[in-house]
Structure formats: C-alpha cells, structure tokens
Design an enzyme around this catalytic site. Sequence first.
Site, PDB file in Angstrom:
ATOM      1  N   LYS A  23      41.489  21.596  43.688  1.00 19.29           N
ATOM      2  CA  LYS A  23      40.835  20.429  44.293  1.00 19.29           C
ATOM      3  C   LYS A  23      41.783  19.234  44.314  1.00 19.29           C
ATOM      4  O   LYS A  23      41.930  18.560  45.325  1.00 19.29           O
ATOM      5  CB  LYS A  23      39.566  20.100  43.502  1.00 19.29           C
ATOM      6  CG  LYS A  23      38.700  19.064  44.180  1.00 19.29           C
ATOM      7  CD  LYS A  23      37.420  18.819  43.390  1.00 19.29           C
ATOM      8  CE  LYS A  23      36.488  20.012  43.447  1.00 19.29           C
ATOM      9  NZ  LYS A  23      35.445  19.963  42.439  1.00 19.29           N
ATOM     10  N   ARG A  93      35.105  15.209  38.535  1.00 24.58           N
ATOM     11  CA  ARG A  93      34.844  16.609  38.910  1.00 24.58           C
ATOM     12  C   ARG A  93      35.953  17.523  38.421  1.00 24.58           C
ATOM     13  O   ARG A  93      37.118  17.145  38.383  1.00 24.58           O
ATOM     14  CB  ARG A  93      34.735  16.722  40.437  1.00 24.58           C
ATOM     15  CG  ARG A  93      33.756  15.728  41.004  1.00 24.58           C
ATOM     16  CD  ARG A  93      33.752  15.746  42.504  1.00 24.58           C
ATOM     17  NE  ARG A  93      32.887  16.771  43.015  1.00 24.58           N
ATOM     18  CZ  ARG A  93      32.782  17.077  44.288  1.00 24.58           C
ATOM     19  NH1 ARG A  93      33.523  16.467  45.184  1.00 24.58           N
ATOM     20  NH2 ARG A  93      31.957  18.015  44.681  1.00 24.58           N
ATOM     21  N   GLY A 102      30.965  26.280  41.289  1.00 29.48           N
ATOM     22  CA  GLY A 102      29.751  26.142  40.487  1.00 29.48           C
ATOM     23  C   GLY A 102      29.904  26.488  39.015  1.00 29.48           C
ATOM     24  O   GLY A 102      28.935  26.450  38.272  1.00 29.48           O
ATOM     25  N   MET A 104      31.956  25.000  36.726  1.00 31.41           N
ATOM     26  CA  MET A 104      32.184  23.884  35.807  1.00 31.41           C
ATOM     27  C   MET A 104      31.403  22.661  36.287  1.00 31.41           C
ATOM     28  O   MET A 104      30.614  22.738  37.193  1.00 31.41           O
ATOM     29  CB  MET A 104      33.669  23.634  35.672  1.00 31.41           C
ATOM     30  CG  MET A 104      34.334  24.753  34.896  1.00 31.41           C
ATOM     31  SD  MET A 104      36.082  24.550  34.783  1.00 31.41           S
ATOM     32  CE  MET A 104      36.596  24.762  36.459  1.00 31.41           C
ATOM     33  N   CYS A 832      48.047  58.141  36.729  1.00 38.57           N
ATOM     34  CA  CYS A 832      46.764  58.691  37.177  1.00 38.57           C
ATOM     35  C   CYS A 832      45.606  58.212  36.315  1.00 38.57           C
ATOM     36  O   CYS A 832      44.480  58.674  36.475  1.00 38.57           O
ATOM     37  CB  CYS A 832      46.808  60.207  37.244  1.00 38.57           C
ATOM     38  SG  CYS A 832      47.098  60.975  35.649  1.00 38.57           S
ATOM     39  N   TYR A 852      54.393  56.352  42.612  1.00 42.13           N
ATOM     40  CA  TYR A 852      53.041  56.335  43.189  1.00 42.13           C
ATOM     41  C   TYR A 852      52.005  55.946  42.142  1.00 42.13           C
ATOM     42  O   TYR A 852      52.266  56.003  40.943  1.00 42.13           O
ATOM     43  CB  TYR A 852      52.680  57.711  43.783  1.00 42.13           C
ATOM     44  CG  TYR A 852      52.478  58.797  42.764  1.00 42.13           C
ATOM     45  CD1 TYR A 852      51.225  59.025  42.205  1.00 42.13           C
ATOM     46  CD2 TYR A 852      53.548  59.589  42.343  1.00 42.13           C
ATOM     47  CE1 TYR A 852      51.038  60.004  41.244  1.00 42.13           C
ATOM     48  CE2 TYR A 852      53.371  60.574  41.383  1.00 42.13           C
ATOM     49  CZ  TYR A 852      52.120  60.773  40.832  1.00 42.13           C
ATOM     50  OH  TYR A 852      51.929  61.733  39.873  1.00 42.13           O
TER      51      TYR A 852
END
Length: 876
Positions: A23, A93, A102, A104, A832, A852
């Site tokens: 923010k 804020r 929502g 905090m 895996c 992989y």
Amino acid sequence: MSKKYVYLFSEGNANMRELLGGKGANLAEMTNIGLPVPQGFTITTEACTQYYEDGRQINEEIQAEIMEYVAKLEGITGKKFGDIENPLLVSVRSGARASMPGMMDTILNLGLNEDVVDVLAKKSGNPRWAWDCYRRFIQMYSDVVMEVGKKYFEQLIDQMKEARGVTQDVELTAEDLKELAGQFKAEYKAKIGSDFPSDPVEQLMGAIKAVFRSWDNPRANVYRRDNDIPYSWGTAVNVQSMAFGNMGDDCGTGVAFTRNPATGEKKLFGEFLTNAQGEDVVAGIRTPMPISEMAEKFPEAFAQFENVCKTLEDHYRDMQDMEFTVEHGKLYMLQTRNGKRTPAAALKIACDLVDEGMIDEKRAVAMIEPRTLDTLLHPQFDGEVLKKTPVIGNALAASPGAACGKVVFSAEDAKAWAERGEKVVLVRLETSPEDIEGMKAAQGILTVRGGMTSHAAVVARGMGKCCVSGCGAIKMDEENKQFELAGKTFHEGDWLSIDGSTGKIYDGAIPTVDASIGGEFGRVMGWADQYRRLKVRTNADTPHDAAQARKFGAEGIGLCRTEHMFFNEDRIPAIRRMICSDTVEQREAALAVLEPMQQSDFEGIYEAMEGLPVTIRFLDPPLHEFVPTDEADIEQLAKDMGKTVSEIKAIIAGLHEFNPMMGHRGCRLDVTYPEIAVMQTRAIIKAALNVQARHPEWTMVPEIMIPLVGEAKELSYVKKIVVETADAIIKEAGSNMKYLVGTMIEIPRAALTADEVAKQADFFSFGTNDLTQMTFGFSRDDAGKFLDAYYDKKIYENDPFAKLDQTGVGKLVDMACKLGRSVNPDLHLGVCGEHGGDPSSVEFFHRTGLDYVSCSPFRVPIARLAAAQAAIKDAQ
Ligand code: PEP
Ligand code: MG
C-alpha cells in the site's frame, strides 16, 4: 547513519514494497505520477520488526522520527494535530509487502477529540458529519486499539435507531450522533477504566502499535501460512490525511476494479456509496450502488476516475483494485493494488493483457498464482448456497475439490452405496490402503486423523478426489456408525458437504458445479512450457490416473506405487498367501498368481503413457498392511492355505512392528524375500517387451526403482537380482531393450552416502515424504496433532510435509545431488514426494538442478507453471 524508519509518500516509489509494504509503495507511486492522493507518510516494515524486537514497543528513536513526519505532514497540508481552527485528521492503515485483504486493522478520523469536533461541527456547517466522524473514530479505536469489541457499540447504535424510530444510520441526526459519541465514551470508560484519549499524539501511537500488533493476529497468521507469506516480513503502517466521503450528498466513497475480478471481463467493476466512509462499503451496512451509477451522480469525478483507472493499468500493466473518496465533488485516490481475482479471471486477464500488447508472455506466466489452478480442475460448490451454509468444522485442505454426499463409515459401504447410485462422503478415523475402493467410490473423504502426507491425503490427491483430513474435533463412534461434530450427531445416511480446497466442513447438502476450463488455460500452459527447464512427471498407479495426468501435460510417470494394485479384490488373497507362506516355494507359488496381474497393469500404464518414461517402484509398505483384520477374511485365508485360524493369527501377530514406518518395508522386503524382486522385475520387463512389440514406434526403457535404500550394498544386492532376471528375459525375447535401475533417496543415510549409492544407480528420485519424516524424526501420519502448537509458537511456519523444509531436508537433497553427480555425471535426478507439486518447493528443485519433479495428476499443471516461473525468475 541511523536507519530511516519513516518516508513521506513523495519519498518512496513502487519498487520499495519490501520496506514500505504494497500500500505504501503504491501510494508513493501514485503521488509520483501526479494522481490526487491525500498526502501522508509510511512507517516501514523494519519498524514493525523492531517493534517486536523491542518487546512490542515503539522505541523512542522511532517515536521521535514519527513526530518529525507528523510535523512535515502538518507543513504539507497546512493543518495541525489537535488544532481547533484547522485540525489534521488522519487514517492509520496496515500494508504488508504482499496484500492480505482484511487481515489487519485500519483506523479512520484519528485526531478528533471533543474540542476539535465541536469547532469542526460549527465551522463546516455540517455538524452531522463532524459527529458521525467522531463516533466512528471512538468505535474503531476502541475495537482495534483497545480490543473492546465492536458489538457493544453496534448495540448502542441499534438502540438509538429504535428510540428514534429509524432504520438507517444516515437517518440519525447530528444530535443523535453527538449523544451516541457520549454513550460510546462512557462504554469505553466502563470497559477500559480510563477516559477515551483526547491527545492526538497518544491516539496516533496507540493506533500504530495496534497495526503492528495486528500482524500477529490469528487470522493474519492463518492467511500467511495459506499464502506462503513469511512472518518475518512485518507490516508497514500508512498515516494519511483524511479525505471525507461522508460530508454530504456531494461526497462518497467507493471500491473498484479495472476489470471484473470474477470473470476477467475488461469492464470497470465496483461499488459506490454516497455520503459514506470506506468501511461502510466493506462492512455491508448499506447497499452500495454499482460503479456505473456513479457516472450519473458525479459526472466529473467519474470521468476523472476513469482516466485514473487507465493511467494506473497502463502504469502497473495489471488489473488494479482501488479505493477512492469523493469530497465535495473532488476525487481522491486512497489505494491501488494488483487486484485479487478468481483463477479463471487470472487466466483471462493474463491473455487479454498479452493481446492488448501490455505485457509479454513471460510476464503473463509469472502473473498466475500456480496453486490456484487446481480449483479450475475440480468440481466446486455452488457459490450462492455456500454463502448461506454455516461451517461446522475446519481441518486440513488435503486434496482440493468439493464433495457432497451421504455419510458412510466404511469403504465397503461407500462402494455398495455408490453402486446403487448414492453419492457418499466416506468418514473414517483414518484410512488404510484397504479403503482404496471405497475412496474411489466416494465423492470425498473426511478423516479424523492424518496430515498432508497421510495415506488418505496422498491417495486422494492421486485420484483428484476431494479430501479433508485431520479433523480432530470429530468424536468418532465407528462401531455405531455415528460421529459428533459441532454439537450435532451425524448418522449413516445424513448429508454432509466438505471442501478439500479450504478444509471446511458443512452440515447438509450443497450442490456442486463442474469447473470449466476455457481456452486461456491451455494458452498460458503452452507459454509456461516454453520457459521451464524442469520436466514434469506424475505419480500414477493406474492407467486411468496415467491418462488423466497425460491430459494435464505429464511427461512421464515418476512414481508408480505397485502396492496400490495389490489391494484390488482379486489380488489381495494372493498377496496374503505370499505373506503367510512358510517356504520359498509357497511364496513363489503365490507370487506366480500375482505376476500376470501385475504385468497386465503395467502394460495398461505403459500404453496410457504412449512411450513416455515410466518409473515403477518395488513393493514398499510394511506387510502387515495387507493382512486381514476381519474374522471372515482370516478364516478364508486359513482355508486357502490349509492352515488353522490360530496359525494364521500367529503369523499376523508376528508381523506386528513397533515402528512400522521404520520397519520391515521398502528394499528390506526384497532383501528378506528376493522372490518378490524377481516377480516384480519379470512383470515390469515382460510388460515393456509386449508393449514394445505392439508399438515399434515407441522406445520403451522401463525404469525400476528400489525404495528405502539406506546403504549402497542394499541397493547392489537388490540390483543384482533385477539385472540377472531382466537380462535373462530380454535375451530370451531376442530383444536389446534397455532398462534403468535406480533408487529413492528417502532415508537421510542414503543422502549422506549418495556418492556410494550413485555408483549403483542410474537415477535418484527423492522421496521427500519419508525423507522429511526421517529427517525431522516425526511421523507423517501423526505430526498434525502437534504442528498447530508449533505454528502458534512460530517454531514452524508451515507444514514441512506440504512445503519442503529447504534449510534441513533441502540441504540433504542438495548434498545428495552434488555427491551423486560427482561420481556419476549422468545420474538422472527427480523428486516424487508430495513436494513435487508444491510451487515453492518446485522452485527449490529447479535451483538445485533436478531434472524433473513428479506429482499427482491434478497438480501437474501447477508444477508446470511453477517450474516455468522458477526458470523465469532465475533468468532475471
Ligand atoms: C516418499 O517417501 O516421498 C515417497 C514418494 O514414497 P511414499 O510416499 O510412497 O512413501
Ligand atoms: Mg517413501
């Protein structure tokens, strides 16, 4: 130079998220690009960390710096804290690095006191507004800072409305609100024992502390764990001068998205309320109007707002979620951030932004949150009905999807009920491999015990079946086919709904809707595949699962657990005979029955994978898992084997182990009963030869994987059996088919001696479920019982069975890769364990240089995307 803890909006920018929070960084950026932002300052996330280090106190140095910035803000606005003529009022804020909507706290209208509000009421000519601000402030401050709780104040408002015979807050007069403010303060004094603070500086410090404290509130902790946000980040605090949306009918406040966050449609989406403050929109006290209606009421502000939307989207190149206020017709921007969106909207927006030339494909791939994809692949609850249905329990979201059905208590019942067309939810204390058919037949599975890698969770994920596990709140009475939850007794046949994506349990039936996968899904996955280096295989035990995984883009099978096939009704008698044999001959006879069945299973799997690599693992679990528990089955087995019931019972008792997970399982079974290895090798190789003959266009190279190796000599012993058996069959068939023999690395000793082990192995596959279990020394099935206490005490932030512990277990993985490749440069490396489908773990496996990852079919798309994001990040 001492550290700087406070920044004016004009001193920051969008790249300073870590310090200023999302923010704060965006308020700074909006200020820099000339948008109308009420000015203010941001107290950094480092100040939050310092607050916790100082024992939840804001130290004097930081307090002094905050006061310096209050003075600067007074200079910028020409207003003063506590000044009667021209008071400075601010909002306080929270704003963390990653947005946590929502989670905090927020406080508005700070700086008001009895003197200020009196003058403000007179000077503004709008006493109603002034008193409304004040009563809101007392309410928020009491709730957020002093934790008095909202409900007392809401009761007072309701009483006042009743006394005045009105239904809406806006119908209360200035006098009413003034009286309410007085009542609020009396309530505060009654609860706290002192007067409501009138000094704005005291108010400000209290509010800042409360925001820092809210970083550690329970809902924020849960949100962080679900969203992989580290506790150590802390939150910033934004102190911003107020713009007022509640000063009359030429004022208002709104929340809007530049595109529709539910569908992704490119159209402004939002809500607006006249004569209101932001919390009214969020809290749902009044019903707001759609943003489009704002155009009629406030044409100028709306036109300006549309321009701001365009500027912000162009600037951030992403859909924005904004809060704004109109004060006497003038627009003020209070916040912007990349908007949260549904997975379907995320895909559409990413594709649209590429088509609009706003972003490139790489950025589109990086924009999608991989873990959200699975919700696109499973059925979902009907959102409208869900909203109205109360949650009666919360447990682990073990395997996503929504399930609704009648409660049954055994796998047999699940199967029988499903066969007669009923939808069922299987509720068990825990599941065992024997339950597999019942799990298949059920819509979903709910267990009382077990963590994220418990049998129920692993198997359910493999099937793409909804599962909620570890609901300790259930009082189970399996014998009488009933359980208790949230004060209600559920009997067989009662309706129950469970959500495996959230772990929530609902009383009654909630209809489900099938998820739809639009064309954008394929498009984004196609882009992802261009960037990733890691291959993505799947863990699949049946041709059905294998085919499913292929549809999701699996490039092979990384783990086929052969034991799952043994539990089928037609196989279990033979495996039981094998276990209860006294002689090698008896055992070989039982295995001979199993061999063709295994072979045909493997042929089915090879066919489904169309020539792609398939790793088949030898039998792994402790043998007692296969033996009968029910009297009738024991009698049947005794009859089959020409033994007495008590002889069979004695054999079963002899299989008892104190720590079965550390007992007679994995390659230890092959060391004691080499004939099992012979049978499984024969089935694997013969199946591959047959499929090769049917499909000369494929190059079959079966991969045989030996589990639970902890010592190189164990591997070489079993490998010798495999090689002798395989070579003889291949020779006899006149073929030159190649095959690979490798091992799982799932015991810490195997990782520590990986240079020895690698001399014997063509490949390593990290079994990070067992490796985590053995490295931490706690059971993968029982850890759920105490992990919550560890989360509360911040000892662990995540379930190590779901998200790889990179520091400890990861160190073993990294070490084993390096040691292994040092003696065997061609060593093929994969994973895996369940972590193969977890995005942050996939990033680690990419960095560690594995070839992989392998995960359950429904997580294949997640792993593909996560692997692409890891590669993109790495290249930056
Ligand atoms: C593992 O241990 O990580 C593994 C894949 O094997 P299993 O879960 O079957 O023990
Ligand atoms: Mg294992």
